[in-house]
Write a protein that holds these residues in place. Structure first.
Motif, PDB file in Angstrom:
ATOM      1  N   GLN A   1       7.562 -47.221  31.058  1.00  0.00           N
ATOM      2  CA  GLN A   1       6.455 -47.875  31.745  1.00  0.00           C
ATOM      3  C   GLN A   1       5.255 -46.954  31.901  1.00  0.00           C
ATOM      4  OE1 GLN A   1       7.954 -49.663  35.347  1.00  0.00           O
ATOM      5  NE2 GLN A   1       9.851 -50.245  34.332  1.00  0.00           N
TER       6      GLN A   1
ATOM      7  N   ARG B   1       7.686 -62.217  41.513  1.00  0.00           N
ATOM      8  CA  ARG B   1       8.262 -61.419  40.425  1.00  0.00           C
ATOM      9  C   ARG B   1       8.652 -62.292  39.240  1.00  0.00           C
ATOM     10  NH1 ARG B   1      11.385 -56.915  43.610  1.00  0.00           N
ATOM     11  NH2 ARG B   1       9.556 -55.865  44.467  1.00  0.00           N
TER      12      ARG B   1
ATOM     13  N   SER C   1       5.704 -56.967  32.932  1.00  0.00           N
ATOM     14  CA  SER C   1       6.437 -56.920  34.190  1.00  0.00           C
ATOM     15  C   SER C   1       5.521 -57.413  35.319  1.00  0.00           C
ATOM     16  CB  SER C   1       6.875 -55.476  34.461  1.00  0.00           C
ATOM     17  OG  SER C   1       7.604 -55.390  35.663  1.00  0.00           O
TER      18      SER C   1
ATOM     19  N   TYR D   1       4.974 -56.595  39.484  1.00  0.00           N
ATOM     20  CA  TYR D   1       5.441 -55.753  40.582  1.00  0.00           C
ATOM     21  C   TYR D   1       4.477 -55.844  41.759  1.00  0.00           C
ATOM     22  CZ  TYR D   1       1.799 -52.445  39.397  1.00  0.00           C
ATOM     23  OH  TYR D   1       0.583 -51.877  39.183  1.00  0.00           O
TER      24      TYR D   1
END
Lengths: 629, 629
Positions: A73, A286, A315, A317
């Motif tokens: 990431q 999420r 993703s 978050y």
């Protein structure tokens, strides 16, 4: 790069001669090790790489996955990290494959038509020349590859042990190897089976959900910001003109994007603001589908188009800012009464937003701080008390990081109309650049950092901050070099003697060199192992004020021309002169009367002292190095 | 470095996706190949590395030894070679491990006491900034390692076939694969057995005693100087102050030393003058014992001491200057009537002294010249007649080298009293520096080099000489770069369009770009294979006169922003602006009315033309590229 001094080296000189554990390193993870590192992220890998330069220490690094990380990431590499990579020998190689940030663009709603965005400020990324190293973007997986290559080439021939998950640990003070760690095989024939390893020291570099942290009773403290972001690495076609520049984009519709171009010329990352999240909505946000994140990005970018062709990773978050109050297993009320055996580093200690590109960088400095200290204690050079400085030094940095990131990520999430001045975001970015570049760290006085009472002798080398390199010329071969770039991550202390006077004549420098070579309390004589070369622990270099071609190498004190290897050859690479076009004495405010600058193995300035202060220098080293005579 | 455009690349981006022969490359040397290269020295390896970027061509490189070279004789790397290494991606890595020459010292007898030597001139190695690349010393074995790494990472996944010695060859014009080569296994189970390989083309890069050369009836012509030198690579302790500098040392006793410091900080090479050799003494001088060479060196260095601890390699040789009159199998009286099928390169064509550090460098330029030409012919892009330019271009260079080296090595062997002025040697060195740096090569007009009728449009890019890089700023990501360093050794031609006017407005550049994109006779449309990307053969870039932050990328012609890969992403890396601190237009004398500079795959300037001269440009490419429509 120095080699051939033990005889001709035919192959890659980066592959160092095997030594210690590297001569016969067990392929299988053994039952007993000196150091066990849990997790092969940036914090764990740099610690392992540093310890690989201590081949008399048996270090192993275990990882839950069954192989190298394929896509990570983190991607922001601040200049301080590239400076660190230079010490590990891969600054050039990683720069060649990275994206380099030179400017940042700030976009905001067009005042005449808030449905459109327009370009605002476009500040250079490093306007004041904080570092000679670049600010890069490159995937964490490649950073880990380079550390793996370094440790494989090291005397220890170290490589990660994949396929072991940390289960629990127990510290039993009654043993040479007081930490009993239970691991579980995650792959292969023994999948699910336990494996117990006893270690002298353990580092938990096992991420935000660290179980090593839990096992030593540390908890993360902080808030949850209830602000969600979608992040995606995409290949796309767009007419947005700054798609290859780092951009903070605020739209009139209330959305924000942080755009990070990625290595390779095509990929880019977008952090897309998904807005406030109701406290009870935690799970739901999420699950925001990718399509929704893309649609949001398209709306923010209007009137520009964004045609996403491929998403490499994405993703969702929420921003949280949390930090532990200690980085080792010694409760705060017991500090000084016992020494730590278990440490934590990186995300295990501090979690925060990704917006300032800090995580991987601060984590690596955690590991760079700890690695040499473990090496020194385990090789008997330093007392165990040295290890307490790790938590003391790094916990404060983590707290600073959390504070900074909270401010920056809050600003990034602000709606345009909430700013008093539309330039505020850009101004904050420029004014605080030293922090995200990684150069604000300044360790306070301790057993390994002297006070600043002689700071005026070298104002450009602030005690406690990282040694800021400057150009010099190596006398013996007339090579122009950066002094700090000669600092390899080999665990040695550096002493730079900045000369007064002229070589060959009586001077404070000559007296200092004589004392270092023969003085009763000389740190070189006191702290060098009997079987080590003269510069095995303290690497002493001299920088003269004169031009290189006026210095007769024959008049330079022998201290700076030590003999090396089985043939007792002269090491000519410790004698420097000023670069007349960029005089280090002027650049770094060094007193023409000379001085000594002491630099730690992790590149931080430990002391600035007059050449005459031999007693102070000796006393400084006695605080943390054992007398090995 | 561009990647990720076919999807996310997790590992080292230097490892390119396999293609063509690389998808299923036979492990064993096959019976039929496109190109067979004999010898893995610098000339053979660079040719193989270049051809490895043509994966539709099956190239093999055979070597008599059973593995990589462990220690080679050549070590001088001129700046032109480092520039070439940049195209192969390893300039930075090899520089990091090399010795860098920045000065040269001339020592001669002390006029007051000729038994002693004293330092004379100390000129900088590159006083006029001929190149931004350094002058290096590094063993040939490492250069070969880097080429091997490059070809292993290439789409062809090429690696040398070790353990085959060349025996003989025969050219039979009646076959698709007209060269029948007989090899002999030198190792393994089949040692001594013959192996026949049929090839379309063969390169003999098999050294001074080349049997490929013999097989095509070429002979070396030249003299034997009857002057002998001992050479040794040593580890030693000495009080000679310039032991880490390149030195020409003339002693009063009549002896001479050329001192070359070597990589690693300790090793150095000495060429020690063993004096004139009687013609009938040839064999004897070659048996000069090492002890005698060392004793001679010690005498020359007096009053300085030389305590030799270890000799890594030594040899005795006589200076000869010999060259062949052609570099291929077409006798001079048949040139133009048939095309060559066998070539020779490197020491097979030219042998001379080692004094000017030229051999490896000129040999690599031989191979760099030939490699792409073979690639173009074998992929059907160019007619076979292109191959005749290799011998035509390189034989002259070899002759120039022989002439230069004869002069330099004669000067080096002169006794001090024979010089009219003691500074003569140093003056010759400084005045002729461009030659040994590798930048004097200027190819004459041919099918691949235009005439100089428009040279005034870009006086700093002489037609026929190598493209001298200059700084620019990439518009899309504001990255300061060296334009020439973006030229990879991928076999493509480069066209640099230097812009008049302002992007987005009518201009000669805009017209030119329009013609290149759509014109009936556009070289891009004519010479790009149907299945290739728009820049597969001609890589067209633009350099604007303005600052990067004044250029709206949206107004740049689409020609310079081509689509690439399966996702048809925009390639943003062809649009450049001037660096305001170092304006390429000023640095290279580029007309503000713009122009086109055409650069060959081997980095030589092929043409300078006005933007308006579209017909001339099209005609130039038609001379050597086929119309593939």
């Amino acid at each position: 790069m120095q080699f051939h001094h033990h005889g001709y080296v035919s192959g890659d000189p980066r592959v160092q001669p095997a030594a210690g554990i590297g001569l016969d390193r067990p392929e299988e993870l053994p039952d007993e090790v000196d150091v066990l590192i849990v997790g092969t992220g940036p914090a764990g890998m740099i610690t392992a790489a540093q310890l690989s330069m201590f081949p008399d220490v048996h270090t192993r690094i275990v990882e839950r996955r069954d192989g190298r990380l394929r896509i990570g990431q983190a991607d922001g590499i601040q200049a301080r990290s590239v400076e660190t990579f230079q010490a590990f020998g891969f600054a050039g190689a990683i720069t060649a494959e990275a994206y380099r940030i030179t400017e940042m663009c700030f976009w905001r709603p067009d005042p005449d038509d808030p449905r459109r965005i327009v370009r605002g400020e476009r500040p250079p990324d490093d306007p004041t020349g904080i570092s000679e190293f670049p600010h890069l973007i490159v995937n964490q997986a490649r950073v880990l590859d380079y550390f793996a290559e370094f440790m494989g080439n090291s005397p220890s021939r170290m490589k990660p042990d994949y396929g072991y998950e940390f289960s629990e640990l127990e510290v039993t003070e009654d043993s040479d190897h007081p930490v009993r760690v239970t691991l579980v095989h995650t792959a292969g024939e023994r999948e699910g089976e336990e494996k117990v390893v006893r270690a002298r020291y353990v580092l938990g570099a096992d991420g935000a959900r660290s179980r090593v942290r839990d096992s030593i009773g540390c908890t993360m403290k902080g808030d949850q910001a209830f602000h969600a972001w979608g992040v995606m690495d995409v290949l796309a076609v767009t007419d947005f003109p700054d798609i290859r520049l780092k951009c903070a984009i605020q739209s009139g519709s209330g959305g924000n994007i942080l755009l990070i171009p990625r290595e390779g010329g095509h990929l880019f990352r977008m952090y897309v603001d998904l807005g406030e999240v109701a406290p009870d909505n935690k799970g739901e946000v999420r699950r925001t589908p990718l399509e929704q994140i893309i649609a949001k990005a398209q709306a923010i970018l209007a009137p520009y188009t964004l045609d996403v062709k491929h998403v490499a990773w994405h993703s969702v978050y929420e921003v949280g800012h949390r930090v532990t109050d200690r980085f080792d297993d010694v409760p705060l009320d017991q500090v000084g009464t016992r020494t730590p055996h278990v440490f934590i580093a990186g995300d295990a200690c501090h979690t925060h937003s990704a917006k300032a590109g800090q995580g991987m960088n601060v984590s690596m400095q955690d590991g760079f701080n700890l690695g040499w200290k473990l090496g020194y204690v385990l090789t008997g050079r330093s007392p165990e008390s040295l290890l307490a400085t790790y938590s003391a030094e790094r916990q404060v940095i983590a707290q600073n990081l959390i504070d900074f990131d909270k401010e920056w990520s809050t600003l990034m999430a602000k709606r345009p109309e909430e700013f008093e001045d539309p330039r505020q975001l850009a101004e904050f970015y420029v004014q605080t650049a030293e922090f995200p570049f990684g150069f604000m760290t300044q360790y306070p006085p301790s057993m390994i950092v002297a006070d600043q009472s002689h700071q005026d002798l070298a104002t450009g080398f602030p005690v406690g901050k990282r040694f800021k390199s400057a150009p010099v010329v190596r006398v013996a071969d007339a090579n122009p070099l950066h002094l700090g770039h000669q600092h390899r991550a080999d665990g040695r202390w550096r002493l730079y003697a900045f000369a007064d006077g002229v070589p060959g004549e009586a001077s404070a420098l000559a007296s200092w060199a004589g004392w270092m070579a023969t003085g009763e309390d000389s740190p070189v004589l006191a702290h060098t192992p009997a079987d080590g070369e003269l510069d095995a622990v303290l690497d002493v270099k001299v920088v003269y004020q004169q031009r290189h071609d006026t210095i007769d190498i024959g008049t330079v004190p022998a201290l700076f021309l030590p003999r090396t290897g089985p043939f007792e050859l002269v090491d000519y690479e410790k004698v420097f002169a000023t670069d007349p076009e960029d005089d280090i004495f002027d650049l770094r405010g060094i007193d023409r009367g000379g001085c000594v600058v002491v630099v730690r193995p992790d590149q931080y300035v430990a002391a600035v002292l007059p050449l005459e202060a031999t007693e102070e220098l000796a006393a400084f080293f006695r605080q943390h190095l054992k007398d090995l005579r």
